[in-house]
Scaffold this motif. Sequence first.
Motif, PDB file in Angstrom:
ATOM      1  N   GLU A   1       1.038  -0.948   0.520  1.00 35.15           N
ATOM      2  CA  GLU A   1       0.314  -0.407   0.143  1.00 35.15           C
ATOM      3  C   GLU A   1       0.649   1.940  -0.047  1.00 35.15           C
ATOM      4  OE1 GLU A   1      -4.135   0.883   2.627  1.00 35.15           O
ATOM      5  OE2 GLU A   1      -2.819  -0.857   2.472  1.00 35.15           O
ATOM      6  N   MET A   2       0.366   1.913  -0.874  1.00 36.27           N
ATOM      7  CA  MET A   2       1.297   3.564  -1.092  1.00 36.27           C
ATOM      8  C   MET A   2       0.859   4.354  -0.736  1.00 36.27           C
ATOM      9  SD  MET A   2       3.548   3.627  -4.349  1.00 36.27           S
ATOM     10  CE  MET A   2       2.648   3.879  -5.531  1.00 36.27           C
ATOM     11  N   LYS A   3       0.496   5.143   0.697  1.00 32.99           N
ATOM     12  CA  LYS A   3      -0.447   6.539   0.748  1.00 32.99           C
ATOM     13  C   LYS A   3       0.846   7.609   0.679  1.00 32.99           C
ATOM     14  CE  LYS A   3      -2.156   3.788   4.246  1.00 32.99           C
ATOM     15  NZ  LYS A   3      -3.010   3.577   5.723  1.00 32.99           N
ATOM     16  N   GLU A   4       0.095   8.654  -0.170  1.00 38.27           N
ATOM     17  CA  GLU A   4       0.945  10.113  -0.019  1.00 38.27           C
ATOM     18  C   GLU A   4       2.071   9.190  -0.504  1.00 38.27           C
ATOM     19  OE1 GLU A   4      -1.281  12.942  -1.439  1.00 38.27           O
ATOM     20  OE2 GLU A   4      -2.451  11.547  -1.145  1.00 38.27           O
ATOM     21  N   VAL A   5       2.807   9.095  -1.594  1.00 39.12           N
ATOM     22  CA  VAL A   5       3.773   8.699  -1.198  1.00 39.12           C
ATOM     23  C   VAL A   5       5.418   9.253  -2.311  1.00 39.12           C
ATOM     24  CG1 VAL A   5       5.884   7.250  -2.589  1.00 39.12           C
ATOM     25  CG2 VAL A   5       4.345   6.165  -0.863  1.00 39.12           C
ATOM     26  N   SER A   6       5.658  10.958  -2.183  1.00 41.64           N
ATOM     27  CA  SER A   6       6.562  11.329  -3.427  1.00 41.64           C
ATOM     28  C   SER A   6       8.382  11.306  -3.395  1.00 41.64           C
ATOM     29  CB  SER A   6       6.171  12.937  -2.378  1.00 41.64           C
ATOM     30  OG  SER A   6       5.141  13.260  -2.878  1.00 41.64           O
TER      31      SER A   6
ATOM     32  N   GLU B   1      14.556  20.557  -9.478  1.00 41.89           N
ATOM     33  CA  GLU B   1      13.328  19.454  -8.333  1.00 41.89           C
ATOM     34  C   GLU B   1      13.300  18.541  -9.341  1.00 41.89           C
ATOM     35  OE1 GLU B   1      13.869  19.403  -4.624  1.00 41.89           O
ATOM     36  OE2 GLU B   1      11.583  19.101  -4.241  1.00 41.89           O
ATOM     37  N   ILE B   2      13.202  17.083  -9.277  1.00 40.35           N
ATOM     38  CA  ILE B   2      11.960  16.789 -10.354  1.00 40.35           C
ATOM     39  C   ILE B   2      11.325  15.549  -9.335  1.00 40.35           C
ATOM     40  CG2 ILE B   2      12.156  14.526 -12.036  1.00 40.35           C
ATOM     41  CD1 ILE B   2      15.412  15.174 -12.634  1.00 40.35           C
ATOM     42  N   LEU B   3      10.196  15.842  -9.275  1.00 31.03           N
ATOM     43  CA  LEU B   3       9.286  14.755  -8.666  1.00 31.03           C
ATOM     44  C   LEU B   3       9.073  13.377  -9.490  1.00 31.03           C
ATOM     45  CD1 LEU B   3       6.241  16.808  -7.267  1.00 31.03           C
ATOM     46  CD2 LEU B   3       7.804  15.653  -6.360  1.00 31.03           C
ATOM     47  N   ALA B   4       9.621  12.375  -9.083  1.00 29.06           N
ATOM     48  CA  ALA B   4       9.436  11.425  -9.737  1.00 29.06           C
ATOM     49  C   ALA B   4       8.240  10.399  -9.473  1.00 29.06           C
ATOM     50  CB  ALA B   4      10.730  10.397  -9.759  1.00 29.06           C
ATOM     51  N   LEU B   5       8.287  10.667  -8.199  1.00 27.92           N
ATOM     52  CA  LEU B   5       6.539  10.546  -8.160  1.00 27.92           C
ATOM     53  C   LEU B   5       6.083  11.800  -7.104  1.00 27.92           C
ATOM     54  CD1 LEU B   5       6.783   6.421  -6.233  1.00 27.92           C
ATOM     55  CD2 LEU B   5       5.676   7.373  -8.147  1.00 27.92           C
ATOM     56  N   ASP B   6       4.457  11.330  -7.538  1.00 25.63           N
ATOM     57  CA  ASP B   6       4.312  13.142  -6.666  1.00 25.63           C
ATOM     58  C   ASP B   6       2.653  12.707  -6.056  1.00 25.63           C
ATOM     59  OD1 ASP B   6       2.941  15.609  -6.066  1.00 25.63           O
ATOM     60  OD2 ASP B   6       2.949  15.783  -8.237  1.00 25.63           O
ATOM     61  N   GLY B   7       2.529  11.798  -5.062  1.00 24.98           N
ATOM     62  CA  GLY B   7       1.773  12.341  -4.257  1.00 24.98           C
ATOM     63  C   GLY B   7       0.699  10.720  -4.335  1.00 24.98           C
ATOM     64  N   ALA B   8       1.551   9.545  -4.912  1.00 29.49           N
ATOM     65  CA  ALA B   8       0.694   8.482  -4.833  1.00 29.49           C
ATOM     66  C   ALA B   8       0.162   7.547  -4.587  1.00 29.49           C
ATOM     67  CB  ALA B   8       1.755   7.610  -5.776  1.00 29.49           C
ATOM     68  N   ASN B   9      -1.101   7.420  -4.211  1.00 26.81           N
ATOM     69  CA  ASN B   9      -1.510   6.529  -3.494  1.00 26.81           C
ATOM     70  C   ASN B   9      -2.155   4.775  -4.339  1.00 26.81           C
ATOM     71  OD1 ASN B   9      -2.581   7.603  -1.349  1.00 26.81           O
ATOM     72  ND2 ASN B   9      -2.932   9.160  -3.384  1.00 26.81           N
ATOM     73  N   LEU B  10      -1.544   3.790  -3.558  1.00 31.86           N
ATOM     74  CA  LEU B  10      -2.228   2.445  -4.514  1.00 31.86           C
ATOM     75  C   LEU B  10      -2.046   1.164  -3.374  1.00 31.86           C
ATOM     76  CD1 LEU B  10      -1.387   1.603  -7.654  1.00 31.86           C
ATOM     77  CD2 LEU B  10       0.405   0.923  -6.937  1.00 31.86           C
ATOM     78  N   VAL B  11      -2.694   0.501  -3.558  1.00 30.05           N
ATOM     79  CA  VAL B  11      -2.740  -1.233  -2.997  1.00 30.05           C
ATOM     80  C   VAL B  11      -3.046  -1.834  -3.560  1.00 30.05           C
ATOM     81  CG1 VAL B  11      -4.385  -2.421  -1.430  1.00 30.05           C
ATOM     82  CG2 VAL B  11      -4.847   0.463  -1.733  1.00 30.05           C
ATOM     83  N   LEU B  12      -1.829  -2.912  -3.586  1.00 28.54           N
ATOM     84  CA  LEU B  12      -2.004  -4.344  -4.572  1.00 28.54           C
ATOM     85  C   LEU B  12      -2.238  -5.699  -3.426  1.00 28.54           C
ATOM     86  CD1 LEU B  12       1.037  -2.821  -5.937  1.00 28.54           C
ATOM     87  CD2 LEU B  12      -1.776  -3.121  -7.045  1.00 28.54           C
TER      88      LEU B  12
ATOM     89  N   THR C   1      10.778  10.873  -0.264  1.00 27.54           N
ATOM     90  CA  THR C   1      10.754  11.372   0.603  1.00 27.54           C
ATOM     91  C   THR C   1       9.933  12.015   1.809  1.00 27.54           C
ATOM     92  OG1 THR C   1      11.515  12.154  -2.186  1.00 27.54           O
ATOM     93  CG2 THR C   1      11.224  14.016  -0.054  1.00 27.54           C
ATOM     94  N   SER C   2       8.553  11.883   0.512  1.00 28.97           N
ATOM     95  CA  SER C   2       7.476  11.755   2.294  1.00 28.97           C
ATOM     96  C   SER C   2       6.670  10.569   1.941  1.00 28.97           C
ATOM     97  CB  SER C   2       6.695  12.358   1.525  1.00 28.97           C
ATOM     98  OG  SER C   2       6.046  13.408   0.921  1.00 28.97           O
ATOM     99  N   GLY C   3       5.158   9.933   3.173  1.00 31.46           N
ATOM    100  CA  GLY C   3       4.635   9.491   2.490  1.00 31.46           C
ATOM    101  C   GLY C   3       4.456   7.810   2.802  1.00 31.46           C
ATOM    102  N   LYS C   4       4.197   7.183   3.092  1.00 33.57           N
ATOM    103  CA  LYS C   4       4.208   5.496   3.524  1.00 33.57           C
ATOM    104  C   LYS C   4       3.538   4.605   2.820  1.00 33.57           C
ATOM    105  CE  LYS C   4       1.832   6.232   7.861  1.00 33.57           C
ATOM    106  NZ  LYS C   4       1.126   5.987   9.131  1.00 33.57           N
ATOM    107  N   ILE C   5       5.175   3.765   2.859  1.00 31.21           N
ATOM    108  CA  ILE C   5       4.974   2.375   2.176  1.00 31.21           C
ATOM    109  C   ILE C   5       5.122   1.119   3.042  1.00 31.21           C
ATOM    110  CG2 ILE C   5       5.871   1.153   0.268  1.00 31.21           C
ATOM    111  CD1 ILE C   5       7.738   3.614   0.036  1.00 31.21           C
TER     112      ILE C   5
END
Length: 233
Positions: free
Chosen positions: A5-10, A19-30, A60-64
Amino acid sequence: MSIIEMKEVSRSYSAGDNEILALDGANLVLEQGDFIVILGPSGAGKSTMLNLFGGLDSPTSGKIIVDGTDISTLDSDQLAEYRASKVGFIFQFYNLIPTLTIYENVALVKDICKDHLDANEVLRQVGLEGHGNKFPSQLSGGEQQRASIARALAKSPQIILCDEPTGALDSDTGVMILRILQNMTREHGKTVIIVTHNQNIARMADVVVRVKNGHIQSCERRGNPLSVDEVDW
Ligand SMILES: Nc1ncnc2c1ncn2[C@@H]1O[C@H](COP(=O)(O)OP(=O)(O)O)[C@@H](O)[C@H]1O
Ligand SMILES: [Mg+2]
């Protein structure tokens, strides 16, 4: 059961003043046991996501959250243990150690992983019995990729992460690799996550995730995933 589970992952990288934002506040459940295909154009953030799942990189921020643990809070020893036991990696260019035999490349896992499987047994599973004494350079690309799958499987991981696993292979050889990977979900209950830009591979997927510009555009469960032999390659 959710496995990742990704919660607001950047994840941002600094490149000079930019600054390159490779991931920008990604949410996902697998979910556990799925064959998951991640699609998206070059630079979308696919490898960044896979590296985060694998504990090769930290957000950089968020939970995995993987199998109930927030891996973004693990220290480096705990992450090493996570990489050694929970996830197997398969890369486009195999990443075998050229000076070790195929058997030795796979058996190395026993030094980092206590619940490892027997190297000869996993080599048999990928159809490489009898090739253990050869060096990587003595094998074809498809055989080297099967050896790298054997190395990943030797850790007996719950999750198998594959970054463009067929990208360097011809179509027939790629199909052989995909058959092994799909079998890992269907016969062994593993979660297999494949990053690709081959749309055909998505036809085999239980779940297709589309990524663009660091955003998850969609995550859709497919009604009728095809087995590898049903896809018109
Ligand atoms: N280590 C890094 N340093 C700087 N920029 C990076 C790094 N890794 C990835 N990027 C940038 O992040 C973006 C996403 O990269 P990546 O996840 O590799 O994309 P994909 O795998 O979808 O092609 C790209 O713009 C890439 O250039
Ligand atoms: Mg990539």
